[in-house]
Design an enzyme around this catalytic site. Structure first.
Site, PDB file in Angstrom:
ATOM      1  N   SER A 113       2.043  -1.479 -10.292  1.00 39.81           N
ATOM      2  CA  SER A 113       1.301  -2.669  -9.889  1.00 39.81           C
ATOM      3  C   SER A 113       1.572  -3.858 -10.814  1.00 39.81           C
ATOM      4  CB  SER A 113      -0.190  -2.331  -9.831  1.00 39.81           C
ATOM      5  OG  SER A 113      -0.924  -3.329  -9.195  1.00 39.81           O
ATOM      6  N   ASP A 252       1.385  -9.556  -7.361  1.00 41.43           N
ATOM      7  CA  ASP A 252       1.636  -8.624  -8.449  1.00 41.43           C
ATOM      8  C   ASP A 252       2.876  -7.802  -8.108  1.00 41.43           C
ATOM      9  OD1 ASP A 252       0.524  -7.089  -6.427  1.00 41.43           O
ATOM     10  OD2 ASP A 252      -0.597  -5.793  -7.779  1.00 41.43           O
ATOM     11  N   ASP A 254       3.625  -4.871  -6.951  1.00 40.16           N
ATOM     12  CA  ASP A 254       3.795  -4.141  -5.696  1.00 40.16           C
ATOM     13  C   ASP A 254       3.208  -4.879  -4.503  1.00 40.16           C
ATOM     14  OD1 ASP A 254       1.143  -3.724  -6.502  1.00 40.16           O
ATOM     15  OD2 ASP A 254       1.053  -1.720  -5.630  1.00 40.16           O
ATOM     16  N   ASP A 256       0.306  -5.755  -3.476  1.00 40.17           N
ATOM     17  CA  ASP A 256      -0.930  -5.401  -2.783  1.00 40.17           C
ATOM     18  C   ASP A 256      -2.069  -6.341  -3.159  1.00 40.17           C
ATOM     19  OD1 ASP A 256      -1.446  -4.447  -5.343  1.00 40.17           O
ATOM     20  OD2 ASP A 256      -2.180  -2.490  -4.686  1.00 40.17           O
TER      21      ASP A 256
END
Length: 466
Positions: A113, A252, A254, A256
């Site tokens: 993340s 960020d 990833d 999400d």
């Protein structure tokens, strides 16, 4: 375990640490906490817990260690008679979306993340595309602990199929998420943080008609989240101001979660996104019970303002899986975190930074209002200060300190305060730190309390780390 203390002037919540599973999967520094061996065991244990043959979808962000962990997970899953489909570099929300769409047995996202490049993580989704419930995490960990003799010889051939083209199905879903609306001619900056958003964010926004400029756009795992992305907004602000853009969004690693910014560099965090989006849904009568769901990190100004306009507000533990569980219990429509994880019914409540950015852009276009003016109609935030304190002591010691010395310090500090104040302390589920949040109406009070708490807690930890 949660300990809750209430007084007239405050609420203190102390959340104890878990085992290998944190607030969002398993995470750690590669080759230290998160090793090839552990990844193999996780794959094997997941395959055994699923207990039926089928296909597991695996995606990853751009980190260098991603391919190594993919190999280990694949071999473990193969050993448990599971087939693996490699989606390649993708946003985390693509995994749960494709699980549901194509009926995979399960899915894994290899990502840490927002953490630095040397970290990595393993996020697991069930057959419904949901983060694992606690009892499933316990089953997997029990299975891992029972593995005694394993053979993960790296020369053994792994079996998987590469289907990077499946990402196009997810991309189409993002483009179709605003129906007949568009974001034509909006000048938007995207900071893809050298991570997962590099795979599709630019394509999606351009397909919807926006004039897009992308920064930190190389899919480079050595640079992921380094001085960029949702935890470092300076590059986004600079690009917006230099290009006279309408708005910008920073993802960020990833993708999400997302943090937005208006044309003057004012920050649109998750609290403001929830307030503005929630108000629109409330006006459209599409928000069940006028309920928003957030976490203990949410700003008090947000909660108070939402209640002032007739809304209901519910807090959960930190972590999007806890928000999802509460949304399910309350039959809610929208929830999220201050950090930019936003869950809506559009994609079955999977946190998706790109989807969230599209929706904010759509409302601006539809309302014929720029983000700066729209943000000015949001709530006035209480001053907050979040401090991270490094910890390097065993879990049981931290648990004991949280329940005793640190909790006593918090109670004593608040009892000596005459103003409204809130202190929230929790161990991070993604990093080896204690997060100390102090919030009050007075900025000087926030700084003073934060300074005192940090100094004393550091001394307590130092004393117990001998």
């Amino acid at each position: 375990m949660i300990s809750l203390f209430e007084r007239d002037k405050f609420i203190v919540i102390i959340q104890n640490m878990q085992s290998i599973f944190g607030t969002d999967g398993i995470r750690g520094e590669f080759n230290k906490e998160l090793t090839y061996s552990l990844a193999y065991k996780i794959g094997y244990a997941l395959g055994k817990v699923i207990n039926k043959e089928g296909q597991i979808l695996i995606g990853r962000d751009t980190r260098i260690s991603g391919n190594i962990l993919l190999e280990a997970l694949t071999k473990g899953l193969n050993a448990a008679k599971q087939e693996v489909v490699d989606l390649g570099i993708c946003p985390t929300p693509a995994i749960p979306f494709l699980i549901r769409k194509l009926r995979f047995n399960s899915g894994i996202m290899i990502s840490a993340s927002h953490n630095p490049p040397q970290y990595n993580g393993i996020k697991i989704f069930d057959a419904n595309g949901h983060k694992l419930k606690k009892f499933k995490e316990i089953e997997i960990e029990k299975c891992i602990n029972e593995i005694v003799d394993i053979n993960f010889n790296k020369s053994v051939k792994q079996s998987f199929s590469i289907k990077h083209e499946l990402l196009d199905i997810y991309i189409d879903s993002l483009i179709n998420s605003i129906g007949e609306d568009n974001i034509r001619d909006l000048k938007i900056i995207l900071d893809t943080s050298h991570g997962s958003a590099t795979s599709c964010a630019e394509k999606v926004f351009e397909s919807l008609g926006a004039k897009v400029k992308v920064i930190n756009s190389d899919a480079d795992g050595t640079k992921i989240n380094v001085n960029c992305g949702s935890t470092n907004l300076s590059p986004l602000r600079k690009a917006i101001l230099e290009n006279n853009s309408d708005m910008g969004f920073s993802f960020d690693g990833d993708a999400d979660r997302v943090i937005g910014m208006d044309s003057k560099g004012n920050i649109l965090d998750g609290d403001h996104i929830l307030f503005l989006w929630g108000r629109e849904l409330m006006n459209e009568k599409k928000l069940n019970n006028n309920l928003l769901i957030s976490t203990e990190m949410a700003n008090l100004g947000f909660e108070n303002s939402w209640k002032d306009i007739g809304g209901n507000f519910k807090r959960t533990n930190v972590g999007d899986k806890f928000i999802y569980e509460e949304i399910f219990r309350q039959k809610g429509d929208l929830g999220g975190e201050q950090s930019g994880h936003i869950l809506s019914g559009i994609n079955n409540y999977s946190g998706d930074g790109i989807l969230t950015a599209i929706q904010i852009s759509r409302y601006c276009s539809k309302k014929k209002i720029n983000l700066r003016c729209w943000l000015e109609t949001s709530f006035s935030a209480f001053p907050q200060k979040l401090t991270n304190i490094a910890i390097d002591i065993p879990k049981h010691k931290i648990d004991n300190l949280l329940n005793n010395e640190i909790n006593s310090l918090v109670l004593e500090t608040i009892d000596k305060t005459n103003n409204n104040c809130r202190i929230f302390i929790r161990p991070s589920g993604t990093e080896p730190v204690l997060r100390v949040l102090v919030e009050a109406q007075n900025n000087q009070l926030v700084n003073n309390i934060s300074k005192k708490m940090t100094e004393v807690i550091e001394e307590i930890i130092k004393f117990n780390n001998v």
